[in-house]
Design a protein around this motif. Structure first.
Motif, short mmCIF file in Angstrom:
data_model
loop_
_atom_site.label_atom_id
_atom_site.label_comp_id
_atom_site.label_asym_id
_atom_site.label_seq_id
_atom_site.Cartn_x
_atom_site.Cartn_y
_atom_site.Cartn_z
N ALA A 44 71.91 -5.06 77.80
CA ALA A 44 72.09 -3.73 77.22
C ALA A 44 72.48 -2.65 78.24
N SER A 48 76.19 0.03 77.91
CA SER A 48 76.37 1.48 77.86
C SER A 48 75.32 2.19 78.68
N PHE A 51 71.75 3.36 77.10
CA PHE A 51 70.52 2.57 77.06
C PHE A 51 69.58 3.00 78.18
N ASN A 140 63.16 -5.24 80.82
CA ASN A 140 64.25 -5.46 79.87
C ASN A 140 64.85 -6.85 80.10
N GLN A 282 64.84 -2.79 68.33
CA GLN A 282 65.53 -1.96 69.32
C GLN A 282 66.37 -0.87 68.65
N LEU A 286 65.82 3.02 69.63
CA LEU A 286 66.84 3.87 70.24
C LEU A 286 67.23 5.02 69.33
N ASP A 312 79.90 0.71 71.35
CA ASP A 312 78.74 0.39 72.19
C ASP A 312 77.44 0.77 71.49
N LYS A 313 77.43 1.91 70.84
CA LYS A 313 76.23 2.33 70.11
C LYS A 313 75.90 1.35 68.99
N ARG A 315 76.69 -1.77 68.86
CA ARG A 315 76.22 -3.03 69.45
C ARG A 315 74.74 -2.94 69.81
N LEU A 316 74.33 -1.80 70.38
CA LEU A 316 72.94 -1.63 70.79
C LEU A 316 71.99 -1.48 69.61
N THR A 317 72.44 -0.79 68.56
CA THR A 317 71.53 -0.44 67.46
C THR A 317 71.66 -1.34 66.24
#
Length: 341
Positions: A44, A48, A51, A140, A282, A286, A312-313, A315-317
């Protein structure tokens, strides 16, 4: 590495899956930088800056509400140091500039970390971390690479999975039968072929950190793909070149991981009388910390990157949002950490 391991098994007999995984991952991480497009996987912080920044703000908020003690920043298995770099930048804006401590054994990764965070202090294990101040510990994608045992349900009971070697082929086999008392009561009557995974190494490290946090103050934030267990499931996997591979092939040349049992980690923290928040997904974590606002700010500042920032957001969320879980462990008397409902 494969030849050495094959000779050892041939001479001494099958070994536990935990021994196989520990030996393979030790060699793997000591001999390469596995991150990024040229490596085997991406974490992560490498996706980006958002994170690491949000993790830093999470720490700064907790520190501020704990009346701003002289705390140390600790990251376990910090990769290239990217998360810490982004977190330090965000924390400094909130007035927090803690000394940095990395728990890392890989000489290759230590070199990469030193380029980005030259002021850090390195440790081989948690035992040598500071004892005179609160610790803010970030883990992490750390616990997933620690060795696991697998217990397999056979027709006559439960057996530990071992790793044997025939010529140069590594393969899982059933070891001696183990007592039912070792198995969580609610899982003992599972169907034949069922697998339970345990990670004594993870529990030992979690308890050691929880003891420190209870005695010294501070918090631990663990983020990893996992579940709220114990539960049935075989999650052992290998990744090589950003693709899944057979975990029993090429030991030491691919990343071996397993999903993290956050329920058992939480229970280990509670045994040490620490406070626990989560686990939660996650994505929800976030979002609660303000990733939408941060993404908007970044896109406004760099309109040509707006589309990539949105990707990117997501992908993370979303892509990682439910698969990855977040657990916080805090000292008694410390405020409740942000990001948890």
């Amino acid at each position: 590495m494969a030849d050495r391991l094959a000779r050892a098994i041939t001479l001494a007999g099958p070994i536990s899956l935990a021994q196989f995984m520990a030996a393979a991952n030790q060699h793997y991480y000591e001999t390469r930088d596995p991150l990024g497009a040229g490596g085997d996987f991406t974490t992560a912080p490498e996706i980006s800056q958002m994170f690491g920044e949000l993790i830093g703000l999470w720490a700064a908020d907790l520190w501020d509400r704990a009346e701003r003690p002289e705390a140390a920043w600790v990251e376990l298995g910090p990769g290239r140091g990217t998360l810490t770099v982004d977190a330090l930048r965000a924390m400094r804006k909130a007035g927090l500039a803690p000394p940095v401590h990395f728990v890392e054994t890989s000489p290759v990764l230590r070199a990469a970390q030193a380029e980005r965070v030259p002021q850090a202090t390195w440790h081989d294990a948690i035992d040598t971390l500071p004892t005179d101040r609160p610790l803010i510990v970030i883990a992490n994608e750390f616990f997933d690479a620690l060795p696991i045992r697998q217990l397999v349900r056979g027709r006559a009971g439960w057996f530990e999975r071992l790793v044997a070697c025939q010529d140069t082929l590594f393969l899982p086999i059933a070891g001696k039968q183990i007592p039912d008392a070792v198995i969580p009561e609610q899982l003992r009557d599972a169907a034949a072929g069922s697998v339970i995974e345990t990670s004594p190494a993870s529990v030992a490290i979690l308890r050691g950190l929880a003891q420190r946090i209870v005695a010294q103050g501070g918090a631990l934030l663990a983020i990893d793909y996992g579940y709220d267990g114990p539960a049935i499931g075989d999650t052992l996997q290998a990744v090589r070149g950003h693709a899944f591979a057979n975990p029993f092939e090429h030991p030491g040349e691919q990343d071996l991981t397993a999903h993290v049992d956050f329920g058992t980690l939480a229970a280990a923290a509670l045994v040490e009388r620490a406070h626990v928040a989560g686990p939660t997904g996650q994505g929800a974590f976030l979002s609660a910390l303000g990733i939408d606002a941060r993404a908007t700010a970044l896109a406004t500042a760099a309109p040509t990157r707006a589309a990539q920032i949105a990707i990117d957001k997501a992908r993370l969320t979303q892509d990682m949002g439910d698969l990855f879980q977040v657990l916080a462990v805090t000292a008694p008397g410390w405020p409740n950490p942000a990001g948890f409902a």
